[in-house]
Design a protein around this motif. Structure first.
Motif, mmCIF file in Angstrom:
data_model
loop_
_atom_site.group_PDB
_atom_site.id
_atom_site.type_symbol
_atom_site.label_atom_id
_atom_site.label_comp_id
_atom_site.label_asym_id
_atom_site.label_seq_id
_atom_site.Cartn_x
_atom_site.Cartn_y
_atom_site.Cartn_z
ATOM 1 N N ALA A 33 -5.303 -3.674 -0.488
ATOM 2 C CA ALA A 33 -4.070 -2.899 -0.347
ATOM 3 C C ALA A 33 -3.044 -3.709 0.440
ATOM 4 O O ALA A 33 -3.400 -4.557 1.247
ATOM 5 C CB ALA A 33 -4.342 -1.577 0.367
ATOM 6 N N VAL A 35 -0.187 -2.683 3.024
ATOM 7 C CA VAL A 35 0.082 -1.481 3.812
ATOM 8 C C VAL A 35 1.195 -1.734 4.817
ATOM 9 O O VAL A 35 1.271 -2.803 5.415
ATOM 10 C CB VAL A 35 -1.199 -1.032 4.565
ATOM 11 C CG1 VAL A 35 -0.949 0.206 5.408
ATOM 12 C CG2 VAL A 35 -2.338 -0.790 3.587
ATOM 13 N N ALA A 42 0.467 2.951 1.888
ATOM 14 C CA ALA A 42 0.088 1.831 1.039
ATOM 15 C C ALA A 42 1.249 1.523 0.103
ATOM 16 O O ALA A 42 1.743 2.400 -0.601
ATOM 17 C CB ALA A 42 -1.165 2.172 0.246
ATOM 18 N N THR A 45 -2.151 -0.774 -4.140
ATOM 19 C CA THR A 45 -3.601 -0.778 -3.974
ATOM 20 C C THR A 45 -4.277 -1.280 -5.246
ATOM 21 O O THR A 45 -3.688 -1.227 -6.331
ATOM 22 C CB THR A 45 -4.143 0.637 -3.661
ATOM 23 O OG1 THR A 45 -3.845 1.500 -4.748
ATOM 24 C CG2 THR A 45 -3.546 1.194 -2.374
ATOM 25 N N ALA A 58 -5.326 3.715 3.997
ATOM 26 C CA ALA A 58 -4.108 3.034 4.438
ATOM 27 C C ALA A 58 -3.706 3.497 5.842
ATOM 28 O O ALA A 58 -3.382 2.678 6.706
ATOM 29 C CB ALA A 58 -2.966 3.288 3.452
#
Length: 167
Positions: A33, A35, A42, A45, A58
């Protein structure tokens, strides 16, 4: 085909999807991810999320990243006491979100490069993306402990983060 994003005046970065695809190609990769550690959201992903919930993963990894980047225990000499960045409560050592000029050795960048958490069944590599503006983005790679290669993953995730430099 790699897709780039144009962010105004000639600034180009590899697309988040391309970055996540490359992360997922690493041996043992279970999930990845990009983030924002200020909001816990996020930005992109891939793969399966730790715990089965992308949003929760996240938010939880953002808490860890925020602690590592902002607490003076981890960065006691890295910041010059400048005004705190987004979401920072202030105080000595704070300011990880304040961008470019206040960083660690060399006078630039974030004071923390990455955070690695080992669990019974995997590894989590959180790698901060350094930018010239108020950045609060990191890459999170979740690796299977039996099939992943932590050393290789750390190197490759750092390379991906460097290519995502936005300024």
């Amino acid at each position: 085909m790699r897709q780039d994003i144009r962010l105004g005046e000639g600034v180009r970065v590899p697309g988040i999807d391309a970055c996540l695809d490359e992360a997922m190609a690493l041996p043992g990769a279970r999930g990845a991810a990009v983030v924002d550690w200020t909001s816990g959201l996020a930005l992109g992903t891939a793969g399966e999320p730790p715990g089965g919930d992308q949003e929760a993963a996240a938010a939880e990894t953002a808490e860890l990243a925020r602690a590592a980047a902002e607490l003076p225990t981890f960065t006691p000499d890295a910041w010059d006491g400048a005004a705190p960045g987004p979401g920072v409560g202030g105080g000595a050592g704070a300011g990880a979100g304040s961008g470019g000029g206040n960083g660690a050795a060399g006078g630039k960048g974030l004071p923390v490069e990455d955070v690695i958490v080992s669990t019974r069944d995997g590894y989590h590599v959180l790698c901060f993306v350094d930018t010239t503006f108020d950045s609060s983005v990191f890459l999170h790679l979740w690796l299977d402990r039996d099939t992943g290669n932590l050393a290789l993953a750390r190197i490759r995730v750092r390379q991906l983060a460097e290519r995502l430099v936005l300024g």
